[in-house]
Design a protein around this motif. Structure first.
Motif, mmCIF file in Angstrom:
data_model
loop_
_atom_site.group_PDB
_atom_site.id
_atom_site.type_symbol
_atom_site.label_atom_id
_atom_site.label_comp_id
_atom_site.label_asym_id
_atom_site.label_seq_id
_atom_site.Cartn_x
_atom_site.Cartn_y
_atom_site.Cartn_z
ATOM 1 N N LEU A 121 20.715 2.313 55.974
ATOM 2 C CA LEU A 121 20.678 1.000 55.269
ATOM 3 C C LEU A 121 19.442 0.887 54.294
ATOM 4 C CD1 LEU A 121 21.496 -1.086 58.581
ATOM 5 C CD2 LEU A 121 22.949 -0.299 56.754
ATOM 6 N N TRP A 122 18.154 1.594 54.631
ATOM 7 C CA TRP A 122 16.880 0.742 53.427
ATOM 8 C C TRP A 122 17.240 2.602 53.522
ATOM 9 C CZ3 TRP A 122 13.998 -2.287 51.476
ATOM 10 C CH2 TRP A 122 13.447 -2.158 50.911
ATOM 11 N N PRO A 123 17.712 2.852 51.676
ATOM 12 C CA PRO A 123 17.857 4.217 50.615
ATOM 13 C C PRO A 123 16.013 4.840 50.593
ATOM 14 C CG PRO A 123 18.031 1.864 49.550
ATOM 15 C CD PRO A 123 17.809 1.526 50.352
ATOM 16 N N SER A 124 16.686 6.000 50.352
ATOM 17 C CA SER A 124 14.502 6.910 50.433
ATOM 18 C C SER A 124 14.764 7.154 48.757
ATOM 19 C CB SER A 124 15.106 8.222 50.794
ATOM 20 O OG SER A 124 15.959 8.652 50.032
ATOM 21 N N ALA A 125 15.742 7.228 47.649
ATOM 22 C CA ALA A 125 14.948 6.643 46.744
ATOM 23 C C ALA A 125 14.651 5.404 45.928
ATOM 24 C CB ALA A 125 16.790 7.388 45.937
ATOM 25 N N PRO A 126 13.508 5.471 45.601
ATOM 26 C CA PRO A 126 12.726 4.483 45.068
ATOM 27 C C PRO A 126 13.334 3.837 43.787
ATOM 28 C CG PRO A 126 11.429 6.485 44.959
ATOM 29 C CD PRO A 126 12.819 6.873 44.819
ATOM 30 N N SER A 127 14.494 4.487 42.865
ATOM 31 C CA SER A 127 15.895 3.867 42.257
ATOM 32 C C SER A 127 16.446 2.972 42.953
ATOM 33 C CB SER A 127 16.360 4.778 41.194
ATOM 34 O OG SER A 127 16.832 5.462 42.272
ATOM 35 N N ILE B 73 14.760 -0.454 44.250
ATOM 36 C CA ILE B 73 14.205 -0.603 43.767
ATOM 37 C C ILE B 73 16.006 -1.813 43.444
ATOM 38 C CG2 ILE B 73 14.575 -1.450 41.097
ATOM 39 C CD1 ILE B 73 11.403 -0.950 42.843
ATOM 40 N N GLU B 74 17.211 -1.286 43.538
ATOM 41 C CA GLU B 74 18.197 -1.674 42.744
ATOM 42 C C GLU B 74 18.590 -2.927 44.622
ATOM 43 O OE1 GLU B 74 21.749 -2.296 40.968
ATOM 44 O OE2 GLU B 74 19.879 -2.138 40.671
ATOM 45 N N LEU B 75 18.448 -2.332 45.317
ATOM 46 C CA LEU B 75 18.263 -3.316 46.523
ATOM 47 C C LEU B 75 17.379 -3.891 47.070
ATOM 48 C CD1 LEU B 75 18.665 -1.537 50.637
ATOM 49 C CD2 LEU B 75 17.203 -3.997 49.673
ATOM 50 N N LEU B 76 16.011 -4.161 46.584
ATOM 51 C CA LEU B 76 15.587 -5.433 45.891
ATOM 52 C C LEU B 76 16.017 -6.253 45.291
ATOM 53 C CD1 LEU B 76 11.544 -3.982 46.503
ATOM 54 C CD2 LEU B 76 12.937 -5.557 48.222
ATOM 55 N N ARG B 77 16.918 -5.923 43.756
ATOM 56 C CA ARG B 77 17.363 -6.825 43.071
ATOM 57 C C ARG B 77 18.258 -7.521 43.725
ATOM 58 N NH1 ARG B 77 21.298 -6.565 37.635
ATOM 59 N NH2 ARG B 77 22.413 -4.708 39.394
ATOM 60 N N TRP B 78 18.970 -6.697 44.810
ATOM 61 C CA TRP B 78 20.233 -7.972 44.891
ATOM 62 C C TRP B 78 20.118 -8.975 46.493
ATOM 63 C CZ3 TRP B 78 24.436 -8.573 42.748
ATOM 64 C CH2 TRP B 78 25.371 -7.858 41.803
ATOM 65 N N VAL B 79 19.000 -8.348 47.384
ATOM 66 C CA VAL B 79 18.337 -8.870 48.458
ATOM 67 C C VAL B 79 17.832 -10.044 47.868
ATOM 68 C CG1 VAL B 79 17.125 -9.210 50.076
ATOM 69 C CG2 VAL B 79 17.921 -7.275 49.842
#
Length: 214
Positions: free
Chosen positions: A82-88, A91-97
């Motif tokens: 649910l929290w991805p390990s890949a840094p990219s 960042i994409e997750l934070l963008r949508w949040v």
């Protein structure tokens, strides 16, 4: 060891955090804060969350507010993607949040406030001008999300993440708040996948607990 405590009420952001905790099987003790009784303004609660809001997570000396932060913390503690390990991907997750909070849920929340909260808490009658403005903006951003979801199962691709829980925050009240989702087939299909999750359907520890719209 004392379990983590998750303070909640049957409101959108707290509901989302509860659903994530249940989905993860996180070892939390659910503590209900009754907003209608003003329990969020008690000194002991304000010492944990000076905003006087829910949810709040307490894990020993760690105290967190804000549902996305709580969901990310629980996912990390559980070793869940649910929290991805890949840094990219992070960042994409934070963008949508952040997009969800600033746009999609912001205007959905305005409709929720006008059509549900005002009646539930005695805050007066709905404001037609506020409803018209929120409806217009919500439609615009629903189309943005719908376009992004074309060809994707979830916001980050094939894997469910915190971003999906965050974006879906207002959707349990889509009917009661009359959220305009017409013309958004990809969004509708995506939300059906979220809604199929047992933890999303029943996010609270008490099977008799009800959402505000009930």
């Amino acid at each position: 060891m004392k379990p983590m405590q998750l303070y909640y009420f049957e409101s959108p952001n707290a509901r989302t955090a509860c659903a994530a905790a249940r989905h993860l099987g996180a070892p939390v003790e659910f503590v209900r804060i009754d907003l209608k009784l003003g329990e969020h303004r008690r000194p002991d609660y304000l010492a944990l969350n000076p905003n006087g809001k829910v949810p709040t997570l307490v894990d020993g000396d760690t105290v967190l507010w804000e549902s996305p932060a709580i969901m990310a913390y629980l996912a990390q503690q559980s070793g869940s993607d649910l929290w991805p390990s890949a840094p990219s991907a992070q960042i994409e997750l934070l963008r949508w949040v952040h997009w969800s909070a600033a746009h999609f849920n912001h205007h959905g929340g305005a409709l929720f406030f006008e059509r549900i909260v005002k009646a539930a808490f005695g805050f007066g009658v709905p404001d037609p001008a506020a409803i018209e403005a929120a409806d217009k903006h919500f439609r615009r951003f629903a189309q943005v999300l719908d376009a992004h979801l074309q060809g994707r199962r979830y916001l980050l691709g094939d894997t469910l993440s915190v971003a999906d829980f965050a974006a879906a925050t207002m959707l349990p009240w889509k009917d009661a708040a009359q959220l305009p989702l017409d013309g958004c087939p990809h969004l509708t299909e995506w939300y059906a996948r979220i809604e199929a999750l047992p933890a999303w359907r029943q996010p609270y520890p008490d099977a008799e607990a009800a959402d505000m719209a009930a």
